[in-house]
Motif scaffolding. Structure first.
Motif, PDB file in Angstrom:
ATOM      1  N   ILE A   6      21.648  26.941   6.718  1.00  0.00           N
ATOM      2  CA  ILE A   6      21.092  25.842   6.363  1.00  0.00           C
ATOM      3  C   ILE A   6      20.191  25.277   7.283  1.00  0.00           C
ATOM      4  CG2 ILE A   6      21.820  23.439   5.500  1.00  0.00           C
ATOM      5  CD1 ILE A   6      23.029  26.067   3.917  1.00  0.00           C
TER       6      ILE A   6
ATOM      7  N   ARG B  71      15.106  29.093  -1.574  1.00  0.00           N
ATOM      8  CA  ARG B  71      16.278  28.647  -0.714  1.00  0.00           C
ATOM      9  C   ARG B  71      17.413  28.059  -1.471  1.00  0.00           C
ATOM     10  NH1 ARG B  71      12.669  24.100   2.340  1.00  0.00           N
ATOM     11  NH2 ARG B  71      12.378  23.577   0.003  1.00  0.00           N
TER      12      ARG B  71
ATOM     13  N   ALA C 178      20.267  28.431  -4.043  1.00  0.00           N
ATOM     14  CA  ALA C 178      21.249  29.484  -4.694  1.00  0.00           C
ATOM     15  C   ALA C 178      21.466  28.936  -6.098  1.00  0.00           C
ATOM     16  CB  ALA C 178      22.681  29.524  -4.123  1.00  0.00           C
ATOM     17  N   LYS C 179      21.208  27.871  -6.688  1.00  0.00           N
ATOM     18  CA  LYS C 179      21.308  27.461  -7.977  1.00  0.00           C
ATOM     19  C   LYS C 179      20.296  26.337  -8.199  1.00  0.00           C
ATOM     20  CE  LYS C 179      25.810  26.713  -7.415  1.00  0.00           C
ATOM     21  NZ  LYS C 179      27.151  26.174  -7.592  1.00  0.00           N
TER      22      LYS C 179
ATOM     23  N   VAL D  60      20.038  22.786  -0.345  1.00  0.00           N
ATOM     24  CA  VAL D  60      20.049  24.218   0.181  1.00  0.00           C
ATOM     25  C   VAL D  60      21.333  24.436   0.431  1.00  0.00           C
ATOM     26  CG1 VAL D  60      19.333  25.460   2.086  1.00  0.00           C
ATOM     27  CG2 VAL D  60      17.524  24.038   0.781  1.00  0.00           C
ATOM     28  N   GLU D  61      22.158  23.360   0.933  1.00  0.00           N
ATOM     29  CA  GLU D  61      23.509  23.319   1.230  1.00  0.00           C
ATOM     30  C   GLU D  61      24.449  23.579   0.013  1.00  0.00           C
ATOM     31  OE1 GLU D  61      26.542  21.765   4.611  1.00  0.00           O
ATOM     32  OE2 GLU D  61      26.172  20.233   2.849  1.00  0.00           O
TER      33      GLU D  61
ATOM     34  N   SER E  13      23.816  23.889  -3.140  1.00  0.00           N
ATOM     35  CA  SER E  13      23.805  24.821  -4.365  1.00  0.00           C
ATOM     36  C   SER E  13      24.356  26.292  -3.761  1.00  0.00           C
ATOM     37  CB  SER E  13      22.284  25.423  -4.409  1.00  0.00           C
ATOM     38  OG  SER E  13      21.634  26.097  -3.320  1.00  0.00           O
ATOM     39  N   LYS E  14      24.747  26.470  -2.418  1.00  0.00           N
ATOM     40  CA  LYS E  14      25.485  27.527  -1.962  1.00  0.00           C
ATOM     41  C   LYS E  14      27.066  27.472  -1.900  1.00  0.00           C
ATOM     42  CE  LYS E  14      21.200  29.161   0.593  1.00  0.00           C
ATOM     43  NZ  LYS E  14      20.831  29.273   1.997  1.00  0.00           N
TER      44      LYS E  14
END
Length: 302
Positions: A79, A207, A209-210, A290-291, A293-294
Motif C-alpha cells: 500500500i 493498483r 484489486a476491485k 488501494v488498501e 479493494s485488497k
C-alpha cells in the motif's frame, strides 16, 4: 566614539531580530501571494514546494525548500500511500529546516483543478504530527507567476531544524476499522473524492484489486472545489464550497471520512471540510481504495 558604537550595535541588533515575529495565519489556512510576499523573509517561515524535483529546479518561489509530496508517504505491505513513520518525518523535517515553532506554507503548481492536493496532503501530514502554524498558498505557483513575482532557480542553503513530535492528532486519520464502522452503522459519512468513472468502477487502475466505491459512499470530485482564474486554479470560498456539499447530499451533523485511491484527493476534501468549512469531525483514510479493494470480505460497489 564609544556611544556611537553602542548606538550602531543597537541598530544592527534590531535589524537582525526584526524578521522574527509571530505570523497571523487565517482561520481557513489559505494565504495569498501578497500575504506570502509580506512574510517570506521572516526567519520562522518555511516555504515548501510540493512539486517534483525537476519542476522545482526549473523555477521556484525564492527561499522555498523542495519536498515532493511522496516524500511524506511510505509503502507498507504493497500500500503506497500510508503516512510516513514518525522517524522518517522527524528526519525529513529537520533536514528541511523545520522546527516546532516554524510557520510553513505549502504550494503546488495549480495548473489543474486538482493540483492543490499535493499541498493539502503535506499539510495533512504536518497537522497529523502536531504542527499548527500551517497554510496552503491559494492559487499555488501558477498564481505566483501570473502576478509576476520573483522566481528563483538557486538552491537554498538549508538550515537544520529541531522538529520533535510533541503530539499526534490521531483523530485526523481514518483507519480501516473506522471505515468498517462507517459502513456498518451509517453513523459516519463516506466521501469519495475521485472522478465519477472511478467511483462507478469504469476505470482500469492497476493498483486496485476491485473497482468501484465503498458501500454507502457519496461521490464528490475534488476538482469541483477549485475555480479557474486565468492561468491557475484556486480553492473556492466557504459559500462556494458549502453549496457544493449541500448539492452532493452531505450534512454536518455526522462525521465525514474522505478517501480516494491513495489519499491525495482525499486530503483535499479533508482540508476544505476542516478549514474552509470549519468542521472538525473529519478524517482522511490514507490507505484509501488501494488498501480497501485488497481487503477480504469488503464490498466494493459499482
Amino acid at each position: 566614539m564609544k556611544k556611537r558604537y553602542s548606538i550602531l550595535f543597537a541598530i544592527l541588533s534590531v535589524a537582525i531580530w526584526l524578521p522574527i515575529y509571530a505570523i497571523n495565519i487565517p482561520s481557513t489556512h489559505l494565504v495569498s501571494p501578497t500575504w506570502l510576499a509580506k512574510n517570506m523573509y521572516n526567519k520562522l517561515l518555511v516555504i515548501v514546494d510540493t512539486r517534483r524535483a525537476d519542476e522545482y529546479n526549473a523555477g521556484h518561489i525564492p527561499d522555498a525548500v523542495s519536498i515532493p509530496v511522496n516524500s511524506m508517504m511510505e509503502n507498507r505491505n504493497g500500500i503506497p500511500s500510508y503516512v510516513a513513520s514518525p522517524d522518517k518525518i522527524i528526519k525529513l523535517f529537520r533536514q528541511k529546516g523545520i522546527s516546532n515553532n516554524s510557520y510553513i506554507v505549502f504550494y503546488s503548481g495549480n495548473g489543474r483543478a486538482t493540483s492543490f492536493v499535493a499541498s493539502t496532503r503535506e499539510f495533512w501530514t504536518a497537522w497529523y504530527y502536531g504542527l499548527s502554524n500551517l497554510a496552503v498558498l491559494r492559487g499555488g505557483f501558477n498564481r505566483w507567476k501570473a502576478e509576476k513575482r520573483a522566481i528563483s532557480k538557486v538552491p537554498i542553503m538549508l538550515k537544520h531544524g529541531n522538529f520533535t513530535i510533541k503530539e499526534m492528532r490521531l483523530n485526523t486519520i481514518a483507519t480501516l476499522p473506522y471505515v468498517d464502522y462507517a459502513v456498518t452503522t451509517k453513523k459516519v459519512q463516506l466521501l469519495d473524492s475521485r472522478e465519477p468513472a472511478h467511483f462507478f468502477g469504469r476505470d482500469n487502475d492497476p493498483r486496485l484489486a476491485k473497482h468501484g466505491h465503498i458501500l454507502g459512499a457519496k461521490e464528490l470530485f475534488i476538482g469541483n472545489f477549485s475555480k479557474k482564474v486565468g492561468s491557475y486554479y484556486e480553492i473556492g470560498n466557504e459559500s462556494y464550497i458549502k453549496t457544493i456539499f449541500k448539492k452532493a447530499g452531505f450534512n454536518f451533523d455526522k462525521p465525514i471520512i474522505t478517501y480516494c485511491n491513495t489519499g491525495y484527493y482525499g486530503s483535499g476534501s479533508w482540508f476544505v471540510i476542516r478549514f474552509v468549512l470549519n468542521y472538525g469531525q473529519t478524517a482522511l483514510y490514507d490507505g484509501s481504495m488501494v488498501e480497501y479493494s485488497k481487503m477480504p470480505n469488503r464490498s466494493v460497489i459499482k
